[in-house]
Design a protein around this motif. Structure first.
Motif, short mmCIF file in Angstrom:
data_model
loop_
_atom_site.label_atom_id
_atom_site.label_comp_id
_atom_site.label_asym_id
_atom_site.label_seq_id
_atom_site.Cartn_x
_atom_site.Cartn_y
_atom_site.Cartn_z
N SER A 117 10.66 6.00 -7.38
CA SER A 117 11.93 4.98 -5.60
C SER A 117 11.34 4.75 -5.13
O SER A 117 11.13 4.52 -3.89
CB SER A 117 12.28 6.81 -5.75
N LYS A 118 10.09 4.19 -5.52
CA LYS A 118 8.88 3.43 -4.45
C LYS A 118 10.19 2.27 -3.77
O LYS A 118 9.46 1.22 -5.41
CB LYS A 118 7.50 3.36 -4.38
N VAL A 119 9.77 1.48 -3.21
CA VAL A 119 10.64 0.13 -3.19
C VAL A 119 9.20 -0.64 -2.30
O VAL A 119 8.46 -0.78 -1.93
CB VAL A 119 11.15 -0.04 -2.16
N PHE A 120 8.71 -2.04 -3.95
CA PHE A 120 7.88 -2.65 -3.06
C PHE A 120 7.88 -4.51 -4.04
O PHE A 120 8.70 -4.56 -4.82
CB PHE A 120 6.51 -2.49 -4.54
N ASN A 121 7.17 -5.33 -3.61
CA ASN A 121 7.26 -6.36 -4.19
C ASN A 121 6.29 -6.69 -5.02
O ASN A 121 5.50 -6.27 -5.61
CB ASN A 121 5.74 -7.35 -2.76
N ILE A 122 7.16 -6.58 -6.28
CA ILE A 122 6.77 -7.59 -7.20
C ILE A 122 6.07 -8.38 -7.58
O ILE A 122 4.95 -8.24 -8.14
CB ILE A 122 7.89 -8.15 -8.37
N LYS A 158 4.04 -6.42 -11.21
CA LYS A 158 5.16 -6.22 -12.11
C LYS A 158 4.41 -4.34 -11.91
O LYS A 158 5.26 -4.15 -13.24
CB LYS A 158 5.14 -6.97 -12.80
N LYS A 159 3.84 -4.03 -11.83
CA LYS A 159 3.28 -2.36 -11.84
C LYS A 159 3.74 -2.14 -10.51
O LYS A 159 3.65 -1.94 -9.25
CB LYS A 159 2.87 -1.98 -11.81
N CYS A 160 4.39 -0.08 -10.45
CA CYS A 160 4.15 0.47 -9.24
C CYS A 160 3.27 0.58 -8.64
O CYS A 160 2.52 0.98 -9.31
CB CYS A 160 4.68 1.88 -9.84
N PRO A 161 3.27 0.67 -7.29
CA PRO A 161 1.61 0.17 -6.52
C PRO A 161 1.31 1.83 -6.57
O PRO A 161 0.21 2.69 -5.96
CB PRO A 161 1.86 -0.72 -5.21
N ASN A 162 2.36 3.04 -6.44
CA ASN A 162 2.16 3.92 -5.97
C ASN A 162 1.93 5.23 -7.37
O ASN A 162 1.46 5.55 -7.44
CB ASN A 162 4.01 4.19 -5.77
N CYS A 163 2.75 5.15 -8.56
CA CYS A 163 2.45 6.16 -9.77
C CYS A 163 1.67 4.68 -10.85
O CYS A 163 1.56 5.29 -11.66
CB CYS A 163 3.85 6.15 -9.84
N GLY A 164 1.73 3.35 -10.81
CA GLY A 164 1.20 3.16 -12.29
C GLY A 164 2.66 2.16 -13.17
O GLY A 164 2.36 1.43 -13.80
N SER A 165 3.75 2.62 -12.81
CA SER A 165 4.66 2.71 -13.88
C SER A 165 5.28 1.15 -13.71
O SER A 165 5.76 0.20 -12.72
CB SER A 165 6.48 3.38 -13.55
N ASP A 166 6.10 0.37 -14.74
CA ASP A 166 6.36 -0.62 -15.40
C ASP A 166 7.69 -0.60 -15.44
O ASP A 166 8.76 -1.59 -15.50
CB ASP A 166 5.52 -1.69 -15.91
N ASP A 167 8.63 0.50 -14.79
CA ASP A 167 9.79 0.63 -14.87
C ASP A 167 10.42 0.56 -14.01
O ASP A 167 10.94 1.66 -13.59
CB ASP A 167 9.79 2.00 -16.06
#
Length: 113
Positions: A77-82, A87-96
Motif C-alpha cells: 500500500s505504499k504510494v510512490f512516483n512510478i 515501476k517498482k515499489c521503493p518499500n517492498c520491491g513489488s511491481d504489482d
C-alpha cells in the motif's frame, strides 16, 4: 506530432465555452498534463501559438501543470512516483501496482477578465 491536433481541439472547446459564457477576453489557459500521458508539454507549448492564431485565445498565456505519475503498491500500500522508482515499489520491491495518476490531460482553468 499529435499534440497540434489535440491543442486545436482544446481551442475549439474553449471557444465554445467562451461563447456560452459570453467571454470576450481570455487572459490565460491552464492545462494539466500527466507525466505518463502521451502528450509532451514542450510540444504543446511549441504548437500553441499556431493553434490559437486568429482565435479568441490569440493573446493568451498558456500555463501547464504536470501531474505526477503515482501508483500504489498492491502488496504494501505504499504510494510512490512510478518514474522516479522504475515501476517498482521503493518499500517492498513489488511491481504489482495500481495507477493513481499521471495519464491525465485536462483543461484546468480558463482565466478571463
Amino acid at each position: 506530432m499529435h499534440e497540434l491536433g489535440v491543442v486545436i481541439e482544446v481551442v475549439n472547446t474553449i471557444e465554445k465555452i467562451a461563447i456560452k459564457q459570453k467571454l470576450t477576453k481570455i487572459d490565460a489557459l491552464v492545462l494539466q498534463i500527466g507525466e505518463l500521458s502521451s502528450m509532451v508539454p514542450k510540444y504543446i507549448e511549441e504548437c500553441y501559438p499556431a493553434a490559437v492564431d486568429g482565435t479568441i485565445l490569440q493573446d493568451t498565456k498558456l500555463k501547464i501543470e504536470i501531474i505526477p505519475g503515482n501508483a500504489i503498491c498492491k502488496r504494501c500500500s505504499k504510494v510512490f512516483n512510478i518514474i522516479e522508482n522504475g515501476k517498482k515499489c521503493p518499500n517492498c520491491g513489488s511491481d504489482d501496482l495500481g495507477l493513481l495518476s499521471g495519464k491525465e490531460f485536462m483543461i484546468k482553468e480558463i482565466i478571463a477578465y
